[in-house]
Design an enzyme around this catalytic site. Structure first.
Site, PDB file in Angstrom:
ATOM      1  N   THR A  69       0.847  -1.210   0.000  1.00 52.92           N
ATOM      2  CA  THR A  69       0.000   0.000   0.000  1.00 52.92           C
ATOM      3  C   THR A  69       0.876   1.252   0.000  1.00 52.92           C
ATOM      4  OG1 THR A  69      -1.665  -1.204   1.234  1.00 52.92           O
ATOM      5  CG2 THR A  69      -1.831   1.190   1.294  1.00 52.92           C
ATOM      6  N   HIS A  72       2.088   1.862  -3.434  1.00 57.15           N
ATOM      7  CA  HIS A  72       1.089   2.525  -4.285  1.00 57.15           C
ATOM      8  C   HIS A  72       1.109   4.032  -4.040  1.00 57.15           C
ATOM      9  CE1 HIS A  72      -0.719  -1.082  -5.858  1.00 57.15           C
ATOM     10  NE2 HIS A  72      -0.959  -1.562  -4.652  1.00 57.15           N
TER      11      HIS A  72
HETATM   12  P1  NAD Z   1       3.135  -8.980  -3.053  1.00 59.08           P
HETATM   13  O1  NAD Z   1       3.320  -8.095  -4.240  1.00 59.08           O
HETATM   14  O2  NAD Z   1       4.271  -9.146  -2.096  1.00 59.08           O
HETATM   15  O3  NAD Z   1       2.658 -10.432  -3.520  1.00 59.08           O
HETATM   16  C1  NAD Z   1       1.962 -10.708  -4.694  1.00 59.08           C
HETATM   17  C2  NAD Z   1       2.607 -11.934  -5.325  1.00 59.08           C
HETATM   18  O4  NAD Z   1       1.804 -12.393  -6.417  1.00 59.08           O
HETATM   19  C3  NAD Z   1       4.001 -11.642  -5.879  1.00 59.08           C
HETATM   20  O5  NAD Z   1       4.955 -12.496  -5.295  1.00 59.08           O
HETATM   21  C4  NAD Z   1       3.843 -11.884  -7.373  1.00 59.08           C
HETATM   22  O6  NAD Z   1       5.024 -12.413  -7.978  1.00 59.08           O
HETATM   23  C5  NAD Z   1       2.694 -12.890  -7.375  1.00 59.08           C
HETATM   24  N1  NAD Z   1       2.048 -13.044  -8.689  1.00 59.08           N
HETATM   25  C6  NAD Z   1       2.044 -12.189  -9.738  1.00 59.08           C
HETATM   26  N2  NAD Z   1       1.423 -12.750 -10.794  1.00 59.08           N
HETATM   27  C7  NAD Z   1       1.027 -13.981 -10.411  1.00 59.08           C
HETATM   28  C8  NAD Z   1       0.359 -15.064 -11.070  1.00 59.08           C
HETATM   29  N3  NAD Z   1      -0.046 -14.961 -12.330  1.00 59.08           N
HETATM   30  N4  NAD Z   1       0.140 -16.208 -10.366  1.00 59.08           N
HETATM   31  C9  NAD Z   1       0.544 -16.312  -9.076  1.00 59.08           C
HETATM   32  N5  NAD Z   1       1.194 -15.332  -8.424  1.00 59.08           N
HETATM   33  C10 NAD Z   1       1.434 -14.185  -9.075  1.00 59.08           C
HETATM   34  O7  NAD Z   1       1.844  -8.409  -2.300  1.00 59.08           O
HETATM   35  P2  NAD Z   1       1.324  -8.715  -0.804  1.00 59.08           P
HETATM   36  O8  NAD Z   1       1.656  -7.577   0.069  1.00 59.08           O
HETATM   37  O9  NAD Z   1       1.712 -10.087  -0.424  1.00 59.08           O
HETATM   38  O10 NAD Z   1      -0.243  -8.640  -1.064  1.00 59.08           O
HETATM   39  C11 NAD Z   1      -0.883  -9.653  -1.820  1.00 59.08           C
HETATM   40  C12 NAD Z   1      -2.204  -9.154  -2.395  1.00 59.08           C
HETATM   41  O11 NAD Z   1      -3.119  -8.892  -1.320  1.00 59.08           O
HETATM   42  C13 NAD Z   1      -2.112  -7.852  -3.170  1.00 59.08           C
HETATM   43  O12 NAD Z   1      -3.034  -7.899  -4.250  1.00 59.08           O
HETATM   44  C14 NAD Z   1      -2.539  -6.797  -2.155  1.00 59.08           C
HETATM   45  O13 NAD Z   1      -3.065  -5.658  -2.781  1.00 59.08           O
HETATM   46  C15 NAD Z   1      -3.616  -7.558  -1.422  1.00 59.08           C
HETATM   47  N6  NAD Z   1      -3.893  -7.133  -0.042  1.00 59.08           N
HETATM   48  C16 NAD Z   1      -5.174  -7.290   0.367  1.00 59.08           C
HETATM   49  C17 NAD Z   1      -5.521  -6.964   1.664  1.00 59.08           C
HETATM   50  C18 NAD Z   1      -6.927  -7.148   2.111  1.00 59.08           C
HETATM   51  O14 NAD Z   1      -7.256  -6.755   3.246  1.00 59.08           O
HETATM   52  N7  NAD Z   1      -7.776  -7.766   1.303  1.00 59.08           N
HETATM   53  C19 NAD Z   1      -4.557  -6.477   2.558  1.00 59.08           C
HETATM   54  C20 NAD Z   1      -3.235  -6.360   2.116  1.00 59.08           C
HETATM   55  C21 NAD Z   1      -2.919  -6.692   0.809  1.00 59.08           C
HETATM   56 ZN    ZN Z   2       0.265  -3.165   5.339  1.00 59.65          ZN
END
Ligand code: NAD
Ligand code: ZN
Length: 383
Positions: A69, A72
């Site tokens: 976040t 972003h």
């Molecule tokens: P991150 O960027 O560390 O992890 C995302 C991972 O997805 C990366 O390792 C990336 O290589 C992988 N990825 C990309 N394309 C892919 C594919 N085709 N198949 C499988 N994996 C693929 O991000 P993060 O901090 O671990 O967050 C993960 C997700 O959760 C993000 O989308 C983030 O926005 C979201 N998020 C949601 C909440 C919520 O409350 N819902 C809270 C925090 C983060």
């Molecule tokens: Zn956080």
């Protein structure tokens, strides 16, 4: 605030404070962040810098996690441009020490080590009252909608303060926020003695591998394009880690989905934990899940995309869970228990610890993929 490990403490204030502090702020509506040294201390409901209102807790921030976040906000993408007030102090994941408390604060006192739930729920709204504070409307997120914690001091409502158990290391306490996302997702889906696929082994997906393993998942599969993250997923307990990219991009195309289906009773996994936000990962994940399976969706797609509800949800009889934040306070107790039991180790996921001033490098490391979880050091160890 809900921990039971700290007894109620006397109301007290102490010590003299500086007039200004360091803070990493969003100074203009464009890319980048600015480290200022003359930010007035945060004010609570009193409106006076450094002076908590009756229910406020003033915290000295010691270590802070850098989140996707924050990236972003740093990069100033469309989401950030539409949401972030210019001038705000950024950051929301931290561990710190209480320096002053308001007159009605009874559960923490100056000197206590704390973290906080960054999603500040109004508290008196319908969802908060029925125990769903984590999905309250009009939620304010620290460092997103109101001043955050990339600063020497932060003002937090006592209702959102979490006292950190003495046996939990600072840098783990600083990343309770994403760890809580992983715990909330795994525990919501229920993984005990189940076959589980995690799509996206980034910060939260890797934590989820460790948590799912600790929570009794039996066959744990991961899909993740990055080889280093796949390797780490295997180290943390995944049975197999696939590269889901198309074959012309060096991945396994859809072959891994077929392999999972043939490995798990010829049906597919019981549980999908979606942690990438990537559209093709979401579709592949649903394909790899058995009829009647459970999908817990945490990853946030950057834009809307085509998804066949009939195939993937209705005829599949799938249970689909939207996961948002952490449950207050059940997830926090679960995190504490997992760590104190020695069931998870977050050290492998924290790839870098950097001085506060090196925040630009932290974002560069995230952008290059070299950094997984990065912790900034603002004021040294808490003790
Ligand atoms: P991150 O960027 O560390 O992890 C995302 C991972 O997805 C990366 O390792 C990336 O290589 C992988 N990825 C990309 N394309 C892919 C594919 N085709 N198949 C499988 N994996 C693929 O991000 P993060 O901090 O671990 O967050 C993960 C997700 O959760 C993000 O989308 C983030 O926005 C979201 N998020 C949601 C909440 C919520 O409350 N819902 C809270 C925090 C983060
Ligand atoms: Zn956080």
């Amino acid at each position: 605030m809900a921990a039971t490990t700290h007894p109620p403490t006397p109301r007290t204030t102490s010590g003299s404070l500086p007039k200004t502090m360091r803070a990493l702020i969003k100074s203009t509506a464009g890319p980048g962040l600015t480290l200022v040294t003359d930010r007035p201390l945060p004010s609570g409901s009193t409106g006076k810098p450094g002076e908590p209102g009756p229910n406020d807790v003033l915290v000295r921030v010691h270590k802070a996690g850098v989140c996707g976040t924050d990236r972003h906000i740093y990069e100033w993408d469309d989401w950030a441009a539409g949401r972030i007030p210019v001038g705000i102090v950024t950051g929301h994941e931290f561990v710190g020490v209480v320096v002053r408390v308001g007159s009605a604060v009874e559960q923490v006192k100056p000197g206590d080590r704390v973290s906080a739930e960054s999603h500040i729920a109004p508290g008196h709204d319908y969802n908060s009252l029925i125990g769903d504070a984590h999905v309250a409307r009009n939620m304010q997120i620290l460092g997103v909608d109101r001043d955050g914690i990339f600063a020497d001091y932060a003002m937090i409502p006592q209702s959102h303060i979490w006292p950190v158990n003495q046996d939990i290391p600072d840098k783990w306490a600083a990343i309770f926020d994403p760890f809580g996302n992983a715990v909330h997702t795994v525990m919501s889906a229920g993984v005990s003695v189940k076959s589980v696929l995690i799509t996206g082994a980034g910060i939260i997906g890797l934590m989820a591998v460790a948590v799912a393993k600790a929570a009794g998942a039996q066959q744990l599969f991961v899909a993740e394009p990055d080889p280093r993250r796949r390797e780490l997923a295997l180290k943390l307990g995944a049975k197999k880690a696939y590269n889901p990219l198309p074959k012309d991009k060096g991945g396994q195309g859809d072959d891994w989905v077929k392999e999972i289906k043939s490995t798990v009773q010829g049906e597919g996994v019981d549980v999908l934990l979606e942690m990438s936000g990537n559209a093709s990962a979401i579709v592949q994940g649903f394909r790899a899940m058995r009829q009647g399976g459970t999908a817990a969706l945490l990853g946030i797609p950057s834009k809307s995309f085509n998804f066949d509800i009939t195939e993937h949800i209705i005829f599949k009889g799938a249970d689909v869970l939207g996961i948002n934040g952490r449950q207050m306070w059940q997830t926090w107790f679960q995190m504490e228990r997992l760590i104190l039991a020695g069931a998870v180790n977050l050290d492998d996921i924290i790839t870098h610890e950097l001085p506060f001033e090196d925040y630009n490098r932290a974002f560069e490391l995230m952008q290059s993929g070299e950094g997984i979880k990065i912790v900034l050091d603002l004021n040294g160890p808490t003790r």
